[in-house]
Scaffold this motif. Structure first.
Motif, short mmCIF file in Angstrom:
data_model
loop_
_atom_site.label_atom_id
_atom_site.label_comp_id
_atom_site.label_asym_id
_atom_site.label_seq_id
_atom_site.Cartn_x
_atom_site.Cartn_y
_atom_site.Cartn_z
N ASP A 67 0.97 -1.16 0.00
CA ASP A 67 0.06 0.03 0.11
C ASP A 67 0.81 1.16 -0.08
OD1 ASP A 67 -2.62 -1.06 -0.04
OD2 ASP A 67 -2.64 -1.40 1.69
N LYS A 85 -10.36 10.57 1.54
CA LYS A 85 -10.92 9.18 1.54
C LYS A 85 -12.32 9.42 0.68
CE LYS A 85 -8.65 7.48 5.35
NZ LYS A 85 -8.60 6.60 6.49
N THR A 87 -15.95 6.99 -0.79
CA THR A 87 -16.42 5.55 -0.68
C THR A 87 -16.36 5.03 -2.00
OG1 THR A 87 -18.04 6.42 1.11
CG2 THR A 87 -18.62 4.64 -0.32
N ARG A 94 -7.78 4.65 -9.88
CA ARG A 94 -6.96 3.71 -9.32
C ARG A 94 -5.66 3.85 -9.22
NH1 ARG A 94 -11.24 -0.05 -11.49
NH2 ARG A 94 -9.84 -0.66 -13.21
N ARG A 107 -5.06 -1.11 -7.45
CA ARG A 107 -5.74 -1.10 -6.29
C ARG A 107 -7.08 -0.89 -6.34
NH1 ARG A 107 -2.84 2.45 -2.02
NH2 ARG A 107 -4.31 3.79 -2.83
N THR A 109 -9.11 -0.20 -3.53
CA THR A 109 -9.41 0.64 -2.59
C THR A 109 -9.02 2.02 -2.57
OG1 THR A 109 -7.63 -0.20 -1.19
CG2 THR A 109 -9.78 -1.41 -0.93
N ASP A 111 -7.66 3.96 -0.48
CA ASP A 111 -6.70 4.42 0.37
C ASP A 111 -6.14 2.83 0.81
OD1 ASP A 111 -6.76 6.92 0.62
OD2 ASP A 111 -8.59 6.65 1.55
N ASP A 113 -5.40 -0.19 2.81
CA ASP A 113 -6.32 -1.16 4.06
C ASP A 113 -5.41 -2.01 4.60
OD1 ASP A 113 -8.10 -2.81 5.26
OD2 ASP A 113 -9.59 -2.44 3.65
N HIS A 191 -7.91 -10.90 -3.74
CA HIS A 191 -7.67 -10.43 -2.34
C HIS A 191 -6.66 -11.32 -1.41
CE1 HIS A 191 -11.72 -8.77 -3.66
NE2 HIS A 191 -11.39 -7.70 -2.69
#
Length: 205
Positions: A67, A85, A87, A94, A107, A109, A111, A113, A191
């Motif tokens: 990350d 950040k 949702t 990305r 990625r 997400t 941020d 994780d 994942h």
């Protein structure tokens, strides 16, 4: 396919900063990872891309996270200053890492994780997760779902081919390798839960 040079430069900068911060020379870090000093220099300067296995080896030797390389957190583990950040993460926003032989991680997400590494992974024809064909292993548990194409997975002594709609899960401490032996790109959602980069190892046999 989209390119994200600003993310790639950030990743190279993180690698250089982590190496110098740890007091490691290019020669010493390359020895620990098992690559040549010239290869490490080329990776840091953007003239070459690491394989997936080499990238794991680098973050392991430098005690940083994936990350951090993707811009999710600063070296102290705090979110990057000024980062907002969200949702919803738009496709064009990305964070991206392009590696040797064209393997791409995106990625999923906004941020970093600490609980899971969520990635959209693309393997072009002839590519693999290891530049030298060696298996790798790391902490955590891996879950993959193939969206398109075909992907050969070797997990321990078992080898099988994933097709669209197939999924795979296993303890990531089991030596494993992914490769695309087909003539078209393969893409899937991966994942890794409980990843600890300090425990990553390549070529365990």
């Amino acid at each position: 396919m989209r390119k994200a040079p600003e993310v790639e430069e950030s990743a190279r900068s993180q690698l250089r900063s982590a190496r110098t911060g740890a007091g490691l020379s290019v020669r010493e870090l390359s020895r620990r990872v098992g690559i040549s000093p010239s290869m490490l220099s080329q990776i840091e300067n953007g003239r070459s891309e690491p394989s997936v296995a080499t990238l794991y080896g680098l973050v392991s030797a430098l005690s940083i996270s994936l990350d951090e390389l993707l811009g999710g957190s600063a070296p102290n583990g705090e979110p990057n200053s000024g980062q907002v950040k969200h949702t919803v993460l738009r496709a064009e926003e990305r964070a991206v890492l392009d590696m040797a032989s064209g393997v791409r991680w995106e990625r999923l997400t906004p941020d970093g994780d600490p609980l899971v590494a969520a990635l959209l992974v693309t393997y072009p024809p002839g590519s693999s997760s290891s530049g030298n064909g060696g298996l790798m292993r790391h902490s955590g548990h891996e879950y993959g779902y193939l969206l398109e194409g075909e992907l050969t997975a070797q997990v321990g002594f078992d080898t099988f081919v994933l097709h669209p709609g197939d999924s795979v899960s296993f303890d990531s401490t089991t030596p494993h390798l992914y490769r695309n032996d087909s003539s078209q790109s393969s893409k899937g959602i991966w994942h890794v839960v409980g990843l600890d980069p300090s425990e990553t190892r390549e070529n365990p046999f």
